[in-house]
Design an enzyme around this catalytic site. Structure first.
Site, short mmCIF file in Angstrom:
data_model
loop_
_atom_site.label_atom_id
_atom_site.label_comp_id
_atom_site.label_asym_id
_atom_site.label_seq_id
_atom_site.Cartn_x
_atom_site.Cartn_y
_atom_site.Cartn_z
N PRO A 46 0.83 -1.40 0.02
CA PRO A 46 -0.12 0.07 -0.02
C PRO A 46 0.85 1.39 0.06
CG PRO A 46 -1.19 -1.62 1.39
CD PRO A 46 0.32 -2.18 1.03
N GLU A 47 1.93 1.41 0.73
CA GLU A 47 2.83 2.48 0.88
C GLU A 47 4.31 1.84 1.27
OE1 GLU A 47 -1.00 4.51 1.25
OE2 GLU A 47 -0.16 3.01 2.55
N SER A 48 5.08 2.73 0.71
CA SER A 48 6.75 2.43 0.98
C SER A 48 7.32 3.70 1.71
CB SER A 48 7.41 1.81 0.03
OG SER A 48 6.88 0.53 -0.22
#
Length: 298
Positions: A46-48
């Protein structure tokens, strides 16, 4: 070719394969922005989060967040994940119980909560919350998020809220309705892009035992169909509850929020809303689990 340290961290849980997965790249100072975006796309989480040398004198690290498709200004669960990696994998806990991140929206201080020398939770103080009116038809929103026309909870206003990103908050009568939601992702994504919305966040007070709120989050405009457990959106929700006078003023409120259960990634957020001052202060806390640690060849 160079090797880049990469961690896969499940945030807002103590268990692997639950909560919200985030990529963490702790040594991103030599990477270009296009490389960061490509790495985030390769990790496909989903996010890094990418940690760089701080530019602000009060910050310990500059942090940038990317979904698989775009950079975003603030991400709560990737902040928790980054703090957990620094504390448990990279020795930060031995020198300090506090980390200050410099983000696109401002400084985010994180407190490391320990017991018997072991990290238990990390707690981030988010920026000052805000709410904004948005002229949307509830039935139209209900159709786009995939719930019945009578599922929205009219006791609470439909509004935009922020502690960094902009979130469309959709009050829903029941947990069952939230679990059964089947969004029209193309339409919802277009709506969010039109209004500069990061995610659409469904919430209800009809939570199971041990929780005060239950939520679910959709973010097709930034390349994420469903964000499992969201620190930024739930922080914005907490700010909304305070600013809309749905929480009594002059108190510290402690809320336990459940999310991710509908997609078998259950997570728990511990949210403190301090309404004793002129502006509410929102703090979001949780645990994490480092599931993968390795090297990416770039």
């Amino acid at each position: 070719m160079k090797n880049i340290r990469v961690y896969h961290v499940d945030a807002f849980t103590r268990e692997p394969f639950a909560g919200n997965p985030a990529g963490v790249v702790p040594d991103a100072g030599t990477l270009t922005l296009p490389q960061m975006q490509k790495i985030a796309n390769e990790l496909n989480l989903p996010e890094s989060a990418f940690l760089l040398p701080a530019e602000h004198p009060e910050a310990d690290f500059r942090i940038r967040y990317f979904s698989p498709t775009v950079e975003i200004d603030f991400c709560g669960h990737a902040t928790v994940a980054s703090s957990w990696v620094l504390a448990t994998e990279l020795g930060w806990l031995a020198k300090s119980s506090r980390i200050v991140f410099e983000t696109n929206v401002g400084l985010i201080p994180v407190e490391l909560e320990t017991a018997e020398g072991k990290l238990q939770r990390v707690q981030m103080t988010q920026i000052k919350p805000s709410v904004k009116e948005i002229a949307l038809d509830r039935e139209a929103v209900a159709r786009m998020v995939g719930i019945a026309p009578d599922d929205p909870d009219e006791r609470y206003p439909l509004k935009l809220a922020s502690t960094g990103g902009v979130h469309l908050l959709v009050p829903v009568r029941s947990r069952a309705a939230i679990d059964q939601a089947e969004p029209l992702f193309a339409e919802l994504g277009n709506l969010n892009k039109q209004h500069g919305i990061t995610t659409t966040h469904l919430f209800t007070t009809d939570a199971s035992s041990g929780f005060d709120l239950y939520t679910r989050d959709f973010a097709p405009a930034i390349g994420i169909m469903e964000d499992p457990v969201t620190g930024a959106a739930n922080g914005a929700l907490a700010g909304y509850l305070a600013l809309e006078k749905l929480l009594p003023a002059g108190e510290q409120h402690h809320l336990v929020v459940g999310q991710g259960h509908a997609i078998d990634r259950p997570g728990t957020l511990y949210v403190t809303v301090d309404t004793t001052g002129q502006d509410p202060v929102v703090r979001v806390a949780g645990a994490a689990h480092v599931t993968i640690a390795g090297l990416m060849r770039v």
